[in-house]
Design a protein around this motif. Structure first.
Motif, PDB file in Angstrom:
ATOM      1  N   ILE A  79     108.392  21.105  39.205  1.00 13.81           N
ATOM      2  CA  ILE A  79     108.501  20.431  38.088  1.00 13.81           C
ATOM      3  C   ILE A  79     107.933  20.387  37.117  1.00 13.81           C
ATOM      4  CG2 ILE A  79     109.551  18.491  36.955  1.00 13.81           C
ATOM      5  CD1 ILE A  79     110.822  17.755  39.475  1.00 13.81           C
ATOM      6  N   ALA A  80     106.884  20.072  38.277  1.00 17.06           N
ATOM      7  CA  ALA A  80     105.136  20.427  37.176  1.00 17.06           C
ATOM      8  C   ALA A  80     104.880  22.114  36.149  1.00 17.06           C
ATOM      9  CB  ALA A  80     104.252  19.618  37.714  1.00 17.06           C
ATOM     10  N   SER A  81     105.124  22.515  37.316  1.00 12.83           N
ATOM     11  CA  SER A  81     105.119  24.053  37.324  1.00 12.83           C
ATOM     12  C   SER A  81     106.263  24.250  35.975  1.00 12.83           C
ATOM     13  CB  SER A  81     105.072  24.789  38.427  1.00 12.83           C
ATOM     14  OG  SER A  81     104.951  25.997  37.598  1.00 12.83           O
ATOM     15  N   LYS A 239      98.549  28.074  36.138  1.00  4.78           N
ATOM     16  CA  LYS A 239     100.040  28.863  35.370  1.00  4.78           C
ATOM     17  C   LYS A 239     100.701  28.254  35.437  1.00  4.78           C
ATOM     18  CE  LYS A 239      97.074  32.924  33.721  1.00  4.78           C
ATOM     19  NZ  LYS A 239      96.332  33.818  33.334  1.00  4.78           N
ATOM     20  N   PRO A 240     101.915  27.519  34.851  1.00 10.97           N
ATOM     21  CA  PRO A 240     103.170  27.059  35.020  1.00 10.97           C
ATOM     22  C   PRO A 240     103.913  28.384  34.835  1.00 10.97           C
ATOM     23  CG  PRO A 240     101.758  27.382  32.044  1.00 10.97           C
ATOM     24  CD  PRO A 240     101.068  27.957  32.841  1.00 10.97           C
ATOM     25  N   MET A 241     104.512  28.296  35.776  1.00  6.23           N
ATOM     26  CA  MET A 241     106.228  28.462  36.149  1.00  6.23           C
ATOM     27  C   MET A 241     105.439  29.178  37.699  1.00  6.23           C
ATOM     28  SD  MET A 241     108.917  27.837  34.322  1.00  6.23           S
ATOM     29  CE  MET A 241     110.064  28.748  35.186  1.00  6.23           C
ATOM     30  N   ARG A 242     105.050  29.294  38.235  1.00  6.88           N
ATOM     31  CA  ARG A 242     104.810  30.189  39.429  1.00  6.88           C
ATOM     32  C   ARG A 242     105.338  29.751  40.345  1.00  6.88           C
ATOM     33  NH1 ARG A 242     100.959  27.734  43.951  1.00  6.88           N
ATOM     34  NH2 ARG A 242     100.713  25.277  43.502  1.00  6.88           N
ATOM     35  N   VAL A 243     105.154  30.223  41.536  1.00  9.54           N
ATOM     36  CA  VAL A 243     105.928  30.535  43.166  1.00  9.54           C
ATOM     37  C   VAL A 243     105.163  29.645  43.842  1.00  9.54           C
ATOM     38  CG1 VAL A 243     106.968  31.775  44.690  1.00  9.54           C
ATOM     39  CG2 VAL A 243     107.149  32.488  42.497  1.00  9.54           C
ATOM     40  N   ILE A 244     105.536  28.740  44.106  1.00  8.22           N
ATOM     41  CA  ILE A 244     105.495  27.254  44.944  1.00  8.22           C
ATOM     42  C   ILE A 244     105.821  27.928  46.224  1.00  8.22           C
ATOM     43  CG2 ILE A 244     104.699  25.558  45.206  1.00  8.22           C
ATOM     44  CD1 ILE A 244     105.253  25.038  42.196  1.00  8.22           C
ATOM     45  N   PRO A 246     106.175  26.551  50.204  1.00  5.54           N
ATOM     46  CA  PRO A 246     106.109  25.521  50.610  1.00  5.54           C
ATOM     47  C   PRO A 246     105.266  25.409  52.009  1.00  5.54           C
ATOM     48  CG  PRO A 246     108.038  26.210  51.821  1.00  5.54           C
ATOM     49  CD  PRO A 246     107.769  27.577  50.704  1.00  5.54           C
ATOM     50  N   THR A 247     105.033  26.517  52.417  1.00  3.37           N
ATOM     51  CA  THR A 247     103.731  26.650  53.678  1.00  3.37           C
ATOM     52  C   THR A 247     102.957  27.401  53.645  1.00  3.37           C
ATOM     53  OG1 THR A 247     105.198  27.935  55.095  1.00  3.37           O
ATOM     54  CG2 THR A 247     105.684  25.985  55.236  1.00  3.37           C
ATOM     55  N   GLU A 248     102.496  28.627  52.371  1.00  2.00           N
ATOM     56  CA  GLU A 248     101.380  28.620  51.923  1.00  2.00           C
ATOM     57  C   GLU A 248     100.450  28.824  51.546  1.00  2.00           C
ATOM     58  OE1 GLU A 248     101.221  32.073  53.991  1.00  2.00           O
ATOM     59  OE2 GLU A 248     102.841  30.991  55.145  1.00  2.00           O
ATOM     60  N   TRP A 249      99.628  27.477  51.787  1.00  3.82           N
ATOM     61  CA  TRP A 249      98.711  26.694  51.131  1.00  3.82           C
ATOM     62  C   TRP A 249      97.388  26.218  52.167  1.00  3.82           C
ATOM     63  CZ3 TRP A 249      97.273  21.825  52.255  1.00  3.82           C
ATOM     64  CH2 TRP A 249      97.757  21.181  52.649  1.00  3.82           C
ATOM     65  N   GLU A 250      96.268  26.081  51.512  1.00  2.08           N
ATOM     66  CA  GLU A 250      95.819  25.835  52.168  1.00  2.08           C
ATOM     67  C   GLU A 250      94.537  24.682  51.628  1.00  2.08           C
ATOM     68  OE1 GLU A 250      93.165  29.458  53.372  1.00  2.08           O
ATOM     69  OE2 GLU A 250      92.429  29.482  51.339  1.00  2.08           O
ATOM     70  N   TYR A 251      93.826  23.886  52.296  1.00  2.00           N
ATOM     71  CA  TYR A 251      93.040  23.195  51.561  1.00  2.00           C
ATOM     72  C   TYR A 251      91.899  23.826  51.210  1.00  2.00           C
ATOM     73  CZ  TYR A 251      90.134  18.647  51.350  1.00  2.00           C
ATOM     74  OH  TYR A 251      89.013  18.081  51.142  1.00  2.00           O
ATOM     75  N   ASP A 252      90.926  22.751  50.227  1.00  2.00           N
ATOM     76  CA  ASP A 252      89.986  23.534  49.665  1.00  2.00           C
ATOM     77  C   ASP A 252      88.946  22.614  48.828  1.00  2.00           C
ATOM     78  OD1 ASP A 252      90.995  24.022  47.433  1.00  2.00           O
ATOM     79  OD2 ASP A 252      90.310  25.423  46.699  1.00  2.00           O
ATOM     80  N   GLY A 253      89.052  21.159  49.472  1.00  2.00           N
ATOM     81  CA  GLY A 253      88.408  20.323  49.047  1.00  2.00           C
ATOM     82  C   GLY A 253      87.584  19.955  49.832  1.00  2.00           C
ATOM     83  N   PRO A 254      87.076  18.757  49.426  1.00  2.00           N
ATOM     84  CA  PRO A 254      85.661  18.647  50.381  1.00  2.00           C
ATOM     85  C   PRO A 254      86.178  18.302  51.622  1.00  2.00           C
ATOM     86  CG  PRO A 254      85.973  16.392  48.347  1.00  2.00           C
ATOM     87  CD  PRO A 254      87.597  17.248  48.796  1.00  2.00           C
TER      88      PRO A 254
END
Length: 262
Positions: A79-81, A239-244, A246-254
């Motif tokens: 929704i934010a996208s 950027k808005p309206m990107r394809v998100i 549900p599982t193809e993500w990775e953490y890059d924080g501390p």
């Protein structure tokens, strides 16, 4: 003409220059009462002990976030996208919290209360009451809420909550019931279905004598900051309206870091 009778509320009284929450002035509560204690006050009508406040605090921290894959998070960032404002994205995330995501606390509370009633009514031991309950659920082909997790084989949040509850003198009959359900479920299905954080919170809310109708509110209150963080990251990083996906993500924080106690 006689005016209609006014409807009543017992929660907050508002007068010029004065706000009272369940009878306590809000300016006297500020700085002296923790937010978890204030939550207890507004929901139950009285201030809790310091130990109860500490346990509720831990419960709220326990479910603050669980990565980018939960349905509520995916709903919020999609929704934010779209360019919708924060309140709309947040509302969408909250609306995704339901029967299969975040909604197990209420169901688990009701099941634990049924077991407690069986124990009291039939003069059963905890083990006998749980065995009877699980037998009924097997016959009805129902799944017990609050047990099992798609990622964790031993939920670290459950372990910590039960440890704290024990240290604070709050763990009692419902924690015992939950642990017995976990033990007998494993024997019944042939694999371990650990008490997940929903089940742990359910047991502790039973110990604190909250009604099941309020159960899922604790998950919502806990998860709100996490949803806000994901929404803000979506606004500021992508950027808005990107394809998100549900599982193809990775953490890059501390990297993992330890809490230093002072």
């Amino acid at each position: 003409m006689q005016s209609a009778a006014k409807w009543k509320t017992a929660i907050t009284k508002i007068e010029p220059n004065k706000i009272q929450i369940r009878g306590y002035r809000v300016d006297e509560l500020m700085g002296r009462v923790s937010f978890p204690q204030a939550i207890y006050l507004i929901l139950k009508g009285d201030l809790p002990s310091e130990n109860v406040g500490k346990l509720i605090d831990a419960m709220l921290v326990s479910s603050i976030d669980h990565g980018a894959s939960p349905l509520s998070t995916l709903a919020a960032i999609n929704i934010a996208s779209s360019g919708a404002p924060l309140n709309a994205a947040l509302a969408g995330g909250i609306l995704a919290i339901s029967k299969y995501h975040g909604g197990a606390i209420e169901n688990c509370m009701r099941e634990l209360l049924v077991i407690k009633k069986l124990k009291d009514d039939e003069n059963f031991t905890t083990r006998e009451a749980v065995e009877e309950f699980l037998s009924l659920y097997r016959e009805q082909k129902k799944r017990v809420s609050g047990f099992g997790h798609r990622i964790h084989t031993s939920d670290p949040r459950t372990q910590k909550l039960f440890q704290l509850a024990q240290e604070l003198g709050i763990a009692g009959e419902f924690v015992e019931i939950a642990k017995t359900v976990e033990e007998l479920l494993e024997k019944s299905v042939g694999r371990k279905l650990p008490i997940n954080v929903d089940g742990a919170i359910a047991a502790l809310l039973c110990e604190l004598q909250f009604p099941p109708e309020l159960a899922n509110a604790f998950f919502i209150m806990s998860r709100l900051p996490g949803l806000v963080a994901h929404i803000y990251e979506e606004y500021t990083r992508y950027k808005p309206m990107r394809v998100i996906h549900p599982t193809e993500w990775e953490y890059d924080g501390p990297k993992e870091r330890r809490l230093e106690l002072t």
